[in-house]
Write an enzyme that holds these catalytic residues in place. Structure first.
Site, PDB file in Angstrom:
ATOM      1  N   ASP A  61      -2.471  51.765 -29.609  1.00  8.10           N
ATOM      2  CA  ASP A  61      -1.746  50.752 -28.936  1.00  8.10           C
ATOM      3  C   ASP A  61      -1.306  50.952 -27.877  1.00  8.10           C
ATOM      4  OD1 ASP A  61      -0.272  48.378 -28.320  1.00  8.10           O
ATOM      5  OD2 ASP A  61       1.043  48.448 -29.954  1.00  8.10           O
TER       6      ASP A  61
ATOM      7  N   LYS B 223       0.553  48.355 -17.638  1.00  8.91           N
ATOM      8  CA  LYS B 223      -0.404  47.296 -18.333  1.00  8.91           C
ATOM      9  C   LYS B 223      -0.349  46.020 -17.435  1.00  8.91           C
ATOM     10  CE  LYS B 223      -1.454  45.884 -22.924  1.00  8.91           C
ATOM     11  NZ  LYS B 223      -0.880  45.853 -24.189  1.00  8.91           N
TER      12      LYS B 223
ATOM     13  N   GLU C 282      -5.255  42.696 -29.859  1.00 13.77           N
ATOM     14  CA  GLU C 282      -4.035  43.128 -30.423  1.00 13.77           C
ATOM     15  C   GLU C 282      -3.760  42.355 -31.910  1.00 13.77           C
ATOM     16  OE1 GLU C 282      -1.344  43.336 -27.409  1.00 13.77           O
ATOM     17  OE2 GLU C 282      -2.316  45.192 -26.589  1.00 13.77           O
TER      18      GLU C 282
ATOM     19  N   ASP D  70       2.121  37.041 -31.110  1.00 16.13           N
ATOM     20  CA  ASP D  70       2.406  38.495 -30.705  1.00 16.13           C
ATOM     21  C   ASP D  70       2.937  38.430 -29.313  1.00 16.13           C
ATOM     22  OD1 ASP D  70       1.974  40.951 -29.670  1.00 16.13           O
ATOM     23  OD2 ASP D  70       0.099  41.235 -30.040  1.00 16.13           O
TER      24      ASP D  70
END
Ligand code: AMP
Length: 615
Positions: free
Chosen positions: A24, A87, A188, A212
């Site tokens: 992850d 990211k 994800e 999420d």
């Protein structure tokens, strides 16, 4: 490389499969997970004593990267050399990031371009987000190799479901650069649903919404889980919305309470804002002193601040329900994923929207990595009872006359997938056709993201409207697109894998790989030094503790010699090489071990004094 081992019980040679890890790669933290005895677990780094590796890189004065907790501790001291939230940059150009530069302390190269990959400036050097992400992935690979005591070369990496083609390709390239063969890019929320659904009874059918909200991205997906099949029905989200934005709102709130000189201490404020946010998940008030001034925020102020952000996520929730053609009542479970879902106001708002209690029993930090490990296990051929059916988050199409987007593969199409359409020429004798590929939901291509373009050449001259040009889109299981164009009357064809404008070329990748190989030895030496320094610090700590605990039993000379050894080791930690530290540490151990045994005997005798052993 595959390993062979001999089973000592029956003498059989067993083929040990190559490990495939699940990663992850988060905005704030990253984790690596693996399956052992059919159970997914997150690998704990023995240096950092946690499975969570902060996605932060500190470049020291020799430009050597240090990743994780140690890098995080350098953030306030050297903000310009400490890179975080990578990211948010991946698969983007400077233009994409231009209006967000105030949220970071490090420098971004202002090339004013919309066509090249954004670059981070550290001292004299430039790094692109693919290189930076690869450093984090390398660290995770190292942690896994150390723990599994085996080479690791294969991985499954998760990305937000709402990542576009450029961001997916960039993540895959970062894996390659880190020496990982990325077998699958998994969304994800899909990974999270695997981790949630794996324990469910196979006979029951459940419709699940996965909400999420992490450090920098938000995803909402709806899945149907039935008979070991995990099928994504729809997905939506925002790749620029997360806990970082909440921290930013609190920083602004605090800045309003400060005088001019303190207002600008942005980096210290950011760290305090995150602490305040986390505490407000458990208490009603946060107050602290900041360079002689008071900072405070209470729960009502906090909830009011984040209201617009919550509302934004609920708009996406509404879209995802509509896209799945479902009624809210048909959703059986709402699974909460990502560190930011610890905020009670968020849980409450989501529960109200879906008209049911949310499911928050999974560890929101670990659930995605665990799901990636399960997907890795499926790919390794160990789980034949599970199947994932994922979708593309955004529509894919080409530009047609007037700059219009002609969608070929609509959003929420299952992947892998193939779809095509026929086009023709608009001018007599036209021998070439430009195919420009876009991703997005808007009617005008200028409002969507250009993924790339190519020119189909060699069309035999014909009157306008006569050539039949077939354009096929092929999306693989990672959501990455290949386009095939063919003129059917003549058979002239061209096939390209759409290479992201915001990615890197094969040549650049080769150069970077070469660079990282050349630096590998240096990296290994630095790592070995860091490891021995940590070990030696712990020996110093335990030796000091030993002297304290045995102060009344030790001879003066023993105390003095021990203290000398400790002092030598403390000095060595600061300045010496790995081998020198090892020598000094060995000398301390050699001197202390017999004394420690002796002390143990003395203590046992003391404890036994006046006690009889029962017959
Ligand atoms: P993730 O990307 O899933 O690791 O989520 C990281 C985000 O979760 C960061 O913005 C953290 O500040 C946030 N976070 C972690 N714990 C809490 C908490 N107790 N309350 C609020 N936010 C949290």
């Amino acid at each position: 490389m595959a390993k062979f081992s001999i089973n000592l019980k029956d003498g059989n040679v067993e083929h040990q499969k190559e490990p495939i890890i699940g990663i992850d790669l988060g905005t704030t933290n990253s984790l690596v997970a693996f399956i052992k005895d059919n159970e997914a677990y997150c690998i704990i780094d023995d240096q950092q004593k946690s499975a969570l590796v902060p996605s932060i890189i500190y470049f020291d004065e020799n430009d050597q990267p240090i990743v994780g907790e140690q890098a995080k501790s350098m953030m306030a001291l050297h903000p310009e050399r400490t890179i975080y939230s990578i990211k948010r940059l991946i698969g983007k150009s400077y233009k994409d990031f231009e209006n967000q530069t105030n949220r970071i302390a490090y420098k971004i190269l202002d090339d004013g371009l919309d066509s090249s990959l954004v670059k981070v400036v550290v001292g004299e050097k430039l790094y692109n987000p693919i290189q930076l992400s690869s450093l984090i992935l390398k660290e995770l690979k190292n942690i896994a190799e150390k723990s599994l005591d085996q080479n690791v070369q294969k991985a499954v990496i998760t990305v937000p479901a709402y990542f576009n083609d450029s961001q997916r390709q960039a993540t895959r390239d970062a894996g390659k650069l880190a020496g990982l063969d990325v077998l699958r890019i998994v969304n994800e929320p899909t990974a999270a649903s695997l981790s949630y659904g794996i324990g469910l009874n196979k006979d029951t059918k459940e419709i699940v919404a996965v909400y999420d909200l992490g450090g920098g991205t938000f995803d909402i997906s709806i899945l149907i889980l039935e008979d070991g099949v995990f099928e994504v029905l729809s997905t939506n989200g925002d790749t620029n919305l997360g806990g970082d934005d909440i921290d930013q709102l609190i920083v602004q709130h605090f800045a309003n309470q400060l005088n001019e000189s303190n207002k600008t201490k942005f980096h210290e404020l950011r760290t305090i804002a995150e602490t305040a946010k986390k505490q407000l998940s458990f208490q009603d008030q946060f107050t602290t002193q900041f360079h002689g001034e008071t900072l405070s925020i209470d729960i009502q102020q906090f909830e009011q601040l984040i209201q617009p952000l919550i509302a934004k996520t609920l708009v996406a929730c509404q879209r995802v329900v509509t896209d799945a053609v479902l009624d809210i009542a048909e959703i059986n479970r709402v699974v909460m994923v990502g560190g930011s879902t610890r905020i009670p106001a968020i849980k409450k708002a989501v529960a109200t929207f879906f008209k049911k209690e949310v499911y928050d029993q999974l560890n929101p930090d670990e659930v995605v990595a665990l799901g990636a490990a399960i997907q890795a296990d499926i790919l390794a051929g160990n789980r034949k009872d599970l199947l994932l059916i994922d979708i593309t988050p955004l529509s894919l199409g080409i530009e047609t006359v007037g700059g219009l987007m002609d969608t070929i593969l609509p959003r929420n199409s299952k992947v892998p997938n193939k779809a095509g359409r026929q086009y023709t020429t608009s001018v007599d004798g036209q021998t070439t056709l430009k195919v420009a590929v876009f991703q997005g939901e808007r009617d005008l291509v200028t409002d969507n993201r250009k993924l790339g373009e190519f020119i189909l050449k060699g069309i035999p001259p014909m009157p306008a409207g006569i050539p039949k040009i077939d354009i096929q889109f092929v999306v693989n299981t990672d959501g990455i697109l290949k386009v095939v164009a063919k003129e059917l009357r003549s058979g002239v064809a061209q096939e390209i894998e759409i290479k992201s404008t915001y990615g890197i070329t094969e040549e650049e990748m080769a150069l970077m790989l070469l660079d990282s190989i050349q630096n590998a030895e240096k990296d290994m030496k630095i790592r070995a030094l860091l490891e021995i320094q940590t070990e030696a610090s712990s020996v110093v700590h335990s030796s000091k503790k030993f002297i304290q605990q045995n102060i009344q039993f030790l001879e003066n000379e023993e105390k003095e010699t021990l203290n000398n050894h400790i002092q030598l080791l403390e000095n060595a930690i600061k300045v010496a090489t790995k081998d020198e530290i090892q020598t000094v540490m060995d000398a301390l151990n050699a001197y202390a071990t017999p004394i420690a045994h002796q002390m143990m005997d003395v203590q046992i005798l003391e404890a036994m004094k006046g006690k009889k052993i029962e017959a």
